[in-house]
Design an enzyme around this catalytic site. Structure first.
Site: not given
Ligand code: AMP
Length: 279
Positions: A31, A34, A36-37, A148-149, A184, A186
């Protein structure tokens, strides 16, 4: 867009989708969404009949001194962002349903988990792999999307899928950045205005590294030294790690002769940020 919190309601829905022979694209998240998600969701929309997103702040992947309690939870704003991306189902389970009393099973991995983020965050990847495995079992996706982040996380998940013969494909999507280069995240929401400015040092250090490689500098040591200079110019930042490693084994490489991953984690104030680049 349908919101489902209950595990048995989700299972019923999945059964119905499977009966109709539809393919499922799955984007697991914590959650505080942004762009990226959202980029992962858009790709899932292109590739599949049904797009499912999970929003679950997974307690098992946070260390005792980490930010589980204060991790941003912004479900209303998240729903607004997801609707135009064409998401069909948002799964928001409760921690007590995912990890009920008496839960004992884990998925772990040798080798790849004791370096980089795994070294700084013991137990983190065990928590990630366990919850992702569980979510895959619940959602039964054809393709799951990761960024890939979190390079090491995506690599471990691909390895888990291969090793355990899990019946799905993993797609890894590029890092989405702010205009000034900051990846980006969270966790960027934690940054004060000053820290937000300092936080660009991660992407600036990576750009410096890339320019050095393009300029035929192949010594990891010299590249890392220059990256450190870019970062330590910013005062309240502390380097957790900077590595140049093999893209598959994550083993450190001293002389760059083939494709490498350059990755770093830096504390800006109290906020730990990560970024990486494949060159
Ligand atoms: P998180 O909510 O941080 O666990 O991220 C969920 C998914 O979004 C994971 O696969 C992250 O790698 C991806 N993600 C997070 N930030 C970015 C970003 N800036 N660009 C691309 N994917 C992202």
């Amino acid at each position: 867009m349908k919101l489902i919190s209950n595990i048995s309601a989700l299972k019923n829905k999945i059964r119905e989708i499977k009966r109709q022979g539809k393919s499922i694209g799955f984007v697991p998240t914590m959650g505080a969404l942004h762009e990226g998600h959202i980029s992962l969701m858009r790709q899932a929309r292109k590739d599949n009949d049904v797009v499912i997103v999970s929003i679950f702040v997974n307690p098992m992947q946070f260390g005792p001194k980490e930010d589980y309690k204060k991790y941003p939870r912004t479900i209303q704003a998240d729903m607004k962002l997801m609707a135009p991306a064409g998401v069909d189902i948002v799964f928001t389970p409760q921690a007590k349903d995912i990890f009920p009393d008496g839960f004992r099973a884990y998925v772990d991995m040798s080798g790849l988990t004791n370096v980089m983020c795994g070294k700084s965050r013991p137990g983190h990847f065990r928590g990630v792999l366990t919850v992702v495995n569980k979510l895959f079992n619940l959602v039964e996706p054809n393709i799951a999307y990761f960024g890939q982040k979190d390079y090491q996380q995506a690599l471990l998940i691909k390895q888990m899928v291969r090793d355990l013969d899990m019946n799905l494909k993993i797609k890894v999507m590029p890092i989405i950045r702010e205009k000034d280069g900051l990846a980006m995240s969270s966790r960027n929401a934690y940054l004060s205005p000053d820290e937000r400015r300092q936080a660009t040092c991660l992407s600036r250090a990576l750009t410096k590294a890339k320019m050095m490689v393009i300029g035929s500098e192949y010594s990891s040591k010299r590249i890392i030294t220059e990256m450190k200079k870019v970062i330590t110019r910013e005062k309240p930042v502390r380097i957790d790690y900077i590595v140049i490693v093999n893209t598959d084994t994550l083993e450190e490489i001293s002389v760059i002769k083939q494709k490498v991953l350059i990755a770093l984690a830096v504390f800006v104030g109290k906020t730990r940020l990560i970024d990486n680049l494949v060159v």
